[in-house]
Design a protein around this motif. Sequence first.
Motif, PDB file in Angstrom:
ATOM      1  N   TYR A  46      13.366  27.155  13.544  1.00 60.07           N
ATOM      2  CA  TYR A  46      13.602  26.091  12.360  1.00 60.07           C
ATOM      3  C   TYR A  46      14.808  25.356  12.268  1.00 60.07           C
ATOM      4  N   ASN A  47      15.713  26.218  12.577  1.00 55.16           N
ATOM      5  CA  ASN A  47      17.198  25.772  12.129  1.00 55.16           C
ATOM      6  C   ASN A  47      17.566  24.849  13.384  1.00 55.16           C
ATOM      7  N   LEU A  65      24.461  29.633  12.414  1.00 56.57           N
ATOM      8  CA  LEU A  65      24.169  29.283  11.059  1.00 56.57           C
ATOM      9  C   LEU A  65      25.702  28.924  10.595  1.00 56.57           C
ATOM     10  N   SER A 104      15.572  30.656  14.389  1.00 57.94           N
ATOM     11  CA  SER A 104      16.539  29.882  15.154  1.00 57.94           C
ATOM     12  C   SER A 104      15.601  28.655  15.436  1.00 57.94           C
ATOM     13  N   TYR A 118      23.099  34.271  16.557  1.00 56.42           N
ATOM     14  CA  TYR A 118      22.436  33.821  15.303  1.00 56.42           C
ATOM     15  C   TYR A 118      23.371  33.397  14.083  1.00 56.42           C
ATOM     16  N   GLU A 123      18.601  36.212   7.659  1.00 49.43           N
ATOM     17  CA  GLU A 123      18.957  34.978   6.658  1.00 49.43           C
ATOM     18  C   GLU A 123      20.093  35.509   5.605  1.00 49.43           C
ATOM     19  N   LYS A 133      15.738  21.555  12.340  1.00 48.50           N
ATOM     20  CA  LYS A 133      16.758  20.897  11.377  1.00 48.50           C
ATOM     21  C   LYS A 133      18.123  20.182  11.950  1.00 48.50           C
ATOM     22  N   TYR A 192       7.962  28.767   7.131  1.00 47.26           N
ATOM     23  CA  TYR A 192       8.566  27.720   7.562  1.00 47.26           C
ATOM     24  C   TYR A 192       7.558  26.323   7.965  1.00 47.26           C
ATOM     25  N   LYS A 198      26.441  25.504  11.610  1.00 43.57           N
ATOM     26  CA  LYS A 198      25.662  24.465  10.964  1.00 43.57           C
ATOM     27  C   LYS A 198      25.787  24.539   9.424  1.00 43.57           C
ATOM     28  N   GLU A 199      26.005  25.390   8.768  1.00 47.46           N
ATOM     29  CA  GLU A 199      26.131  25.298   7.436  1.00 47.46           C
ATOM     30  C   GLU A 199      27.529  25.150   6.708  1.00 47.46           C
TER      31      GLU A 199
END
Length: 862
Positions: A607-608, A573, A605, A569, A689, A611, A638, A576-577
């Motif tokens: 929701y990410n 993130l 997960s 996880y 988060e 996106k 979400y 991605k970020e």
Amino acid sequence: MPALKISFKATLVIACFILVLVSCSRKKDKFLSRNFHAVTAEFNALYNGYNALEDGRKSLIDNYFDNYWDVLPIERMQITEEIMLPGQSKNENFSRAEEKAVKAIQKHSMSIEGKEKNPQMDEAYLLLGKARYFDQRFVPALEAFNYILYKYPASDKINQAKIWREKTNIRLDNDELAIKNLKRLLRQEKLESQDLADATSMLAQAYLNTKSIDSAITQLEIASNATKKEDERGRYRFIQGQLYNELGKKDSANYAFEKVIELNRKIPRIYMISAHIEKIKNFDYSKSNKYELLELLTELEENRENRPFLDKIYHQKGAYYLHCNLDSLAVTYFNKSLRTNSPDKILRAKNYETLGDMNFNKSIYREAGKYYDSTMTNLVLNSKPYRTIKRKRDNLEDVIYYEEIAKVNDSLLYLVNLPDADRIGYFESFIETLKAKAEKDKLKAEAAERKSAGLVTTNTTPGGNPGTNTAPRGGFPGQATTTFYFYNPTTVAYGKNEFAKIWGDRMLEDDWRWSSKTKSIDVSGGVITNILATASEDERFDPQFYISKIPSEPKVIDSISKERNYAYYQLGLIYKEKFKEFELAKHKFQNLLKSNPEERLVLPSKYNLYKIYEILGEEGEAAIAKTDIISNYPESRYATILNNPDEASAKDENSPDSLYEALYRKFENQEYAEVISKCEEYINTFDSEPIVPKLELLKATATGRLHGYDAYSKAINYIAITYANTEEGKQAQELEANVIPKLANKDFIDNVEGISDNYKVVFKFQNPKPDQVSTFKKTLDEVLKNVKYYTLNASVDVYNPTTTFVIVHGLKNAQVAKTFDQIVTKEDKKKIKEPYFTVSSTNYQIIQIHKNLDAYLSINTN
């Protein structure tokens, strides 16, 4: 008679010499005087002075290192910020040149009736100004050049003086003034040859300083055509090419670089090689012939004259192979460039950075991190490029950490799920690898022993035969004697093998004996914990020994699985970020959802992933993910965002950041219990988060304020361990190492006069009624306004969940604090009926940190 003749001749010579000396006075405007002093100045002081000046300039050029990654300056001269004391010089040659110029002026100047009669004095002042200029004493240099313009307006050196004056103005950052004066000089005077080249090149430098690139190119064209010096022509043409590149005019740049290449051996070879490199950088791979470019690079590489520049050629050849997707050849040439030990730090940094990027793109993060570390060592500390690489390296730290966890735990779970027969086969294969390695080491040791036979020395012992071998001290039985243990490769190899048998593969670092320092062994994609340090010789080659070490308890296996899933996880993130590596992030989230993760990780997960699908243009996948979230989690935050995207684009009052800000305002208002309670609620709500570590740190701080040192220390320790790779975790580690130990002391300081100059009057409220404290403080504020001679103010501090303090500040000594009721008026004294105690600022801080008010009051009561 002959003696008389000789005496007469000697007398005549002496008389003539005295006559010449008398007639050569600097105060008489005679033909003989003028020429005597002019010739003496020119061929003595000035000649030696210019020789020293030229030596100094040569040393300047030799010690100057051009940065070909940026536009070159017109003049090769390293400006330093070093401040010199009076009488000191940056270069002894320039100091000597200045001395000669001063000597020429002092001994040969013929200033008569306000006019200089010696025609060499303008040359002397020009030498003086140049010596000061190159010695980086620009203001005195400017004075010398201005003196020529003022005193010798008809001098044939007047134009040179004007040019040098503007060179000095440019060094003093008076670029606009230099441009104005040089343009006027070029307009009013018909400069030729080297004077024209010097003037226009300096005008180009002023234009460069003011970012007028087009004008600089024009002036450099004039300077290139006018100069008599080929090295200057090569430099000016090269700078032209660089400036065209900055304007994006590659064809014009290549034409300028070609002009440099045509000069060939007439210029320093570095200009020609750099021109080739710049042309290669401008190469259009889509339109031009790549094989011709490779031939050119190979030709440059094989030319013996280019050996001093192989660092640049290898780097460019590596870039060529990288562009052609021939990664292995690219790596070879970048490494060859590094092995040249290039003095160009920027080149070394680019080599390391490129290798780091290549490893990162292949997901070899640990190696990438090492390359980025090497990159930073070759960059200027805290420069923009340094900060960019450091940010990339810091982000990579988390990737390395979580990738290592994922890799280890994946391998452990793989072994856990293997059937017994497959486990045996797996470890038998591993043991075969160990045996092959041991055999290889043995053969290597034997070969080293045979090779070292030439180093064997004979030893004659009493009662023994010459040549008898004895075991060396510190060696092993049967080994021949050598001069020193570590000079014999056989003993070294033996020692390494013995160490590996006992301890396993250990890093060279402090506390290496701890089992936590044991490295891991990678076998066929699986990581097996290295337990060789505790294994006997038989156990090392027994499959059951390794099988017995595989986790079998459900609780342990579940913990390994959870840790692996959390690593997935976090990696999703981060990719991605931070890195915008959306494909990598997608795979991590998908793998996580296939691994039966905890419920808390499922929805974030998904929701990410939604996106990421949107960003990658995978509309079908995005629609499926959106429907899944809305259908199966309709009450979630979400789902609300997906159902109302327009509202979500504005700042969401229920977003983690907004809730954190609201909590922080409550913290500032000393609502610590409320902050702790809400933090715990939000930590569960936003589990996994990025906001969670921030909430934990806020909770720890509020806990410390409300419950004291012990609770705060435990909370900080928890954050330092649990969130070690976040910014908050690192902040907690810093607090734990440097701040908390300083707060540990709970001993009170005696209230002795002079130890503390600040005291407080404290009113204590136990379980106060609503508004009781605020009403009292309002009354106290009115009372304090009437106190004479002291400027006092009040505040409210929470002590613990049941106790609140109202504090009076501004008292400078203990006696006044203890007699607080005596400094208020009689009328005001009636308003303040609550009891109080006094405390120094230092002791009050200890009370708040350790919550030991009772201990303090008992001491003061006794």
